[in-house]
Design a protein around this motif. Structure first.
Motif, PDB file in Angstrom:
ATOM      1  N   LEU A 185       0.835  -1.190   0.000  1.00 56.92           N
ATOM      2  CA  LEU A 185       0.000   0.000   0.000  1.00 56.92           C
ATOM      3  C   LEU A 185       0.879   1.253   0.000  1.00 56.92           C
ATOM      4  O   LEU A 185       2.069   1.194   0.324  1.00 56.92           O
ATOM      5  CB  LEU A 185      -0.902   0.007   1.243  1.00 56.92           C
ATOM      6  N   GLN A 186       0.295   2.373  -0.354  1.00 56.04           N
ATOM      7  CA  GLN A 186       1.032   3.629  -0.334  1.00 56.04           C
ATOM      8  C   GLN A 186       1.173   4.106   1.111  1.00 56.04           C
ATOM      9  O   GLN A 186       0.214   4.522   1.742  1.00 56.04           O
ATOM     10  CB  GLN A 186       0.312   4.683  -1.171  1.00 56.04           C
ATOM     11  N   GLY A 187       2.375   4.012   1.630  1.00 55.13           N
ATOM     12  CA  GLY A 187       2.613   4.423   3.007  1.00 55.13           C
ATOM     13  C   GLY A 187       2.512   3.273   3.982  1.00 55.13           C
ATOM     14  O   GLY A 187       1.572   2.492   3.931  1.00 55.13           O
ATOM     15  N   LYS A 188       3.488   3.157   4.854  1.00 58.14           N
ATOM     16  CA  LYS A 188       3.500   2.075   5.834  1.00 58.14           C
ATOM     17  C   LYS A 188       2.447   2.311   6.911  1.00 58.14           C
ATOM     18  O   LYS A 188       2.068   3.444   7.199  1.00 58.14           O
ATOM     19  CB  LYS A 188       4.889   1.935   6.460  1.00 58.14           C
ATOM     20  N   ILE A 189       2.008   1.214   7.523  1.00 57.20           N
ATOM     21  CA  ILE A 189       0.948   1.255   8.533  1.00 57.20           C
ATOM     22  C   ILE A 189       1.486   0.720   9.856  1.00 57.20           C
ATOM     23  O   ILE A 189       2.152  -0.319   9.894  1.00 57.20           O
ATOM     24  CB  ILE A 189      -0.269   0.428   8.082  1.00 57.20           C
ATOM     25  N   LYS A 190       1.204   1.443  10.927  1.00 58.90           N
ATOM     26  CA  LYS A 190       1.592   1.013  12.274  1.00 58.90           C
ATOM     27  C   LYS A 190       0.351   0.620  13.069  1.00 58.90           C
ATOM     28  O   LYS A 190      -0.763   1.068  12.775  1.00 58.90           O
ATOM     29  CB  LYS A 190       2.305   2.144  13.023  1.00 58.90           C
ATOM     30  N   HIS A 191       0.578  -0.213  14.083  1.00 59.55           N
ATOM     31  CA  HIS A 191      -0.495  -0.430  15.049  1.00 59.55           C
ATOM     32  C   HIS A 191       0.089  -0.451  16.448  1.00 59.55           C
ATOM     33  O   HIS A 191       1.246  -0.778  16.656  1.00 59.55           O
ATOM     34  CB  HIS A 191      -1.332  -1.674  14.723  1.00 59.55           C
ATOM     35  N   LYS A 192      -0.772  -0.081  17.392  1.00 65.34           N
ATOM     36  CA  LYS A 192      -0.333   0.086  18.775  1.00 65.34           C
ATOM     37  C   LYS A 192      -1.462  -0.321  19.706  1.00 65.34           C
ATOM     38  O   LYS A 192      -2.623   0.051  19.484  1.00 65.34           O
ATOM     39  CB  LYS A 192       0.049   1.555  19.010  1.00 65.34           C
ATOM     40  N   LEU A 193      -1.129  -1.092  20.713  1.00 70.84           N
ATOM     41  CA  LEU A 193      -2.082  -1.467  21.764  1.00 70.84           C
ATOM     42  C   LEU A 193      -1.564  -0.877  23.057  1.00 70.84           C
ATOM     43  O   LEU A 193      -0.440  -1.168  23.482  1.00 70.84           O
ATOM     44  CB  LEU A 193      -2.214  -2.987  21.865  1.00 70.84           C
ATOM     45  N   VAL A 194      -2.390  -0.050  23.701  1.00 69.92           N
ATOM     46  CA  VAL A 194      -1.884   0.739  24.829  1.00 69.92           C
ATOM     47  C   VAL A 194      -3.002   1.008  25.833  1.00 69.92           C
ATOM     48  O   VAL A 194      -4.155   1.222  25.464  1.00 69.92           O
ATOM     49  CB  VAL A 194      -1.283   2.070  24.302  1.00 69.92           C
ATOM     50  N   PHE A 195      -2.653   0.971  27.100  1.00 72.03           N
ATOM     51  CA  PHE A 195      -3.551   1.447  28.143  1.00 72.03           C
ATOM     52  C   PHE A 195      -3.338   2.954  28.269  1.00 72.03           C
ATOM     53  O   PHE A 195      -2.255   3.399  28.657  1.00 72.03           O
ATOM     54  CB  PHE A 195      -3.243   0.773  29.492  1.00 72.03           C
ATOM     55  N   LEU A 196      -4.349   3.721  27.921  1.00 73.68           N
ATOM     56  CA  LEU A 196      -4.227   5.174  28.004  1.00 73.68           C
ATOM     57  C   LEU A 196      -4.371   5.635  29.442  1.00 73.68           C
ATOM     58  O   LEU A 196      -5.256   5.199  30.168  1.00 73.68           O
ATOM     59  CB  LEU A 196      -5.303   5.844  27.146  1.00 73.68           C
ATOM     60  N   SER A 197      -3.496   6.550  29.837  1.00 76.09           N
ATOM     61  CA  SER A 197      -3.610   7.126  31.179  1.00 76.09           C
ATOM     62  C   SER A 197      -4.755   8.118  31.217  1.00 76.09           C
ATOM     63  O   SER A 197      -5.126   8.716  30.203  1.00 76.09           O
ATOM     64  CB  SER A 197      -2.295   7.829  31.556  1.00 76.09           C
TER      65      SER A 197
END
Length: 239
Positions: free
Chosen positions: A224-236
């Motif tokens: 795809l055009q542009g790499k994709i990130k993912h993140k799993l996080v507990f938001l403060s």
């Protein structure tokens, strides 16, 4: 999960295409990560679902009994239509609530306060400030924050962090590393308003199944055009 997803696509009379399969793979990927991080039957918020496929998948898996579904107005209509096709009129009419104000949201919440039956609360994106009055502890956003102006993204984060739920919010975010928007502003994943007090479970580039697409022409699979990130996080929580 794949079998459940295929059945949903069949019931919705749609192709089990790349978008559906991508949701299947995301749920499969998350399932292992969530087992030690999220209590059973969380209240879920989905920002930018695709024809309500993720919503239908999580419900069918008995993952959650309550979903806040937020999307652009016209797209939300499509979400609700596909939900109605899959659920049938009776269950849809008793379970799905479109709210346009704080009073409507509170009324729905109070009327179903002690009910454990399925609830889907639909919110138009123009009313996204209602998120701060919602009671969710798990949020999914896939490929829609990359379309938002950074100022809007910041407001979403603030509303998510301030959910009525007393626990930290577990947030799965999957978006382009960087994208130039129509107004000339730049949306950058790493510049989203993360906080040093957030507890990160993973933060990485997505596997190839979320980096590539397919076509009928050689070489059939391409990035795809542009790499994709993912993140799993507990938001403060905000002070």
């Amino acid at each position: 999960i794949d079998k459940i997803a295929r059945n949903i696509a069949c019931q919705q009379k749609r192709a089990y295409d790349r978008d559906c399969f991508k949701h299947t793979l995301i749920v499969s990927f998350l399932k292992e990560k969530l087992e030690n991080n999220l209590k059973e039957n969380p209240n879920t918020c989905i920002i930018g679902d695709g024809f309500a496929f993720m919503t239908s998948l999580l419900i069918n898996m008995n993952f959650t009994n309550k979903i806040y579904l937020i999307n652009l107005s016209k797209v939300l209509i499509a979400d609700l239509l596909y939900l109605k096709i899959w659920m049938g009129n009776e269950l849809f009419n008793s379970s799905v609530h479109l709210v346009n104000s704080k009073d409507e949201l509170i009324s729905v919440e109070e009327n179903n306060k002690f009910e454990k039956k399925l609830q889907i609360i639909a919110i138009q994106a123009k009313d996204f400030e209602l998120l701060k009055f919602c009671d969710f502890n798990f949020v999914l956003n896939m490929h829609s924050m990359q379309e938002m102006n950074p100022d809007i993204t910041k407001k979403y984060f603030n509303f998510i962090r301030n959910s009525k739920n007393k626990n930290r919010i577990l947030f799965y975010c999957c978006n382009r590393v960087e994208k130039k928007l129509f107004d000339g502003s730049i949306s950058r994943f790493d510049d989203y308003p993360w906080n040093e007090n957030d507890r990160v479970i993973f933060d990485e580039l997505c596997p190839d199944w979320n980096q590539k697409t397919y076509s009928y022409k050689y070489p059939f699979y391409r990035y795809l055009q542009g790499k994709i990130k993912h993140k799993l996080v507990f938001l403060s929580k905000l002070n």
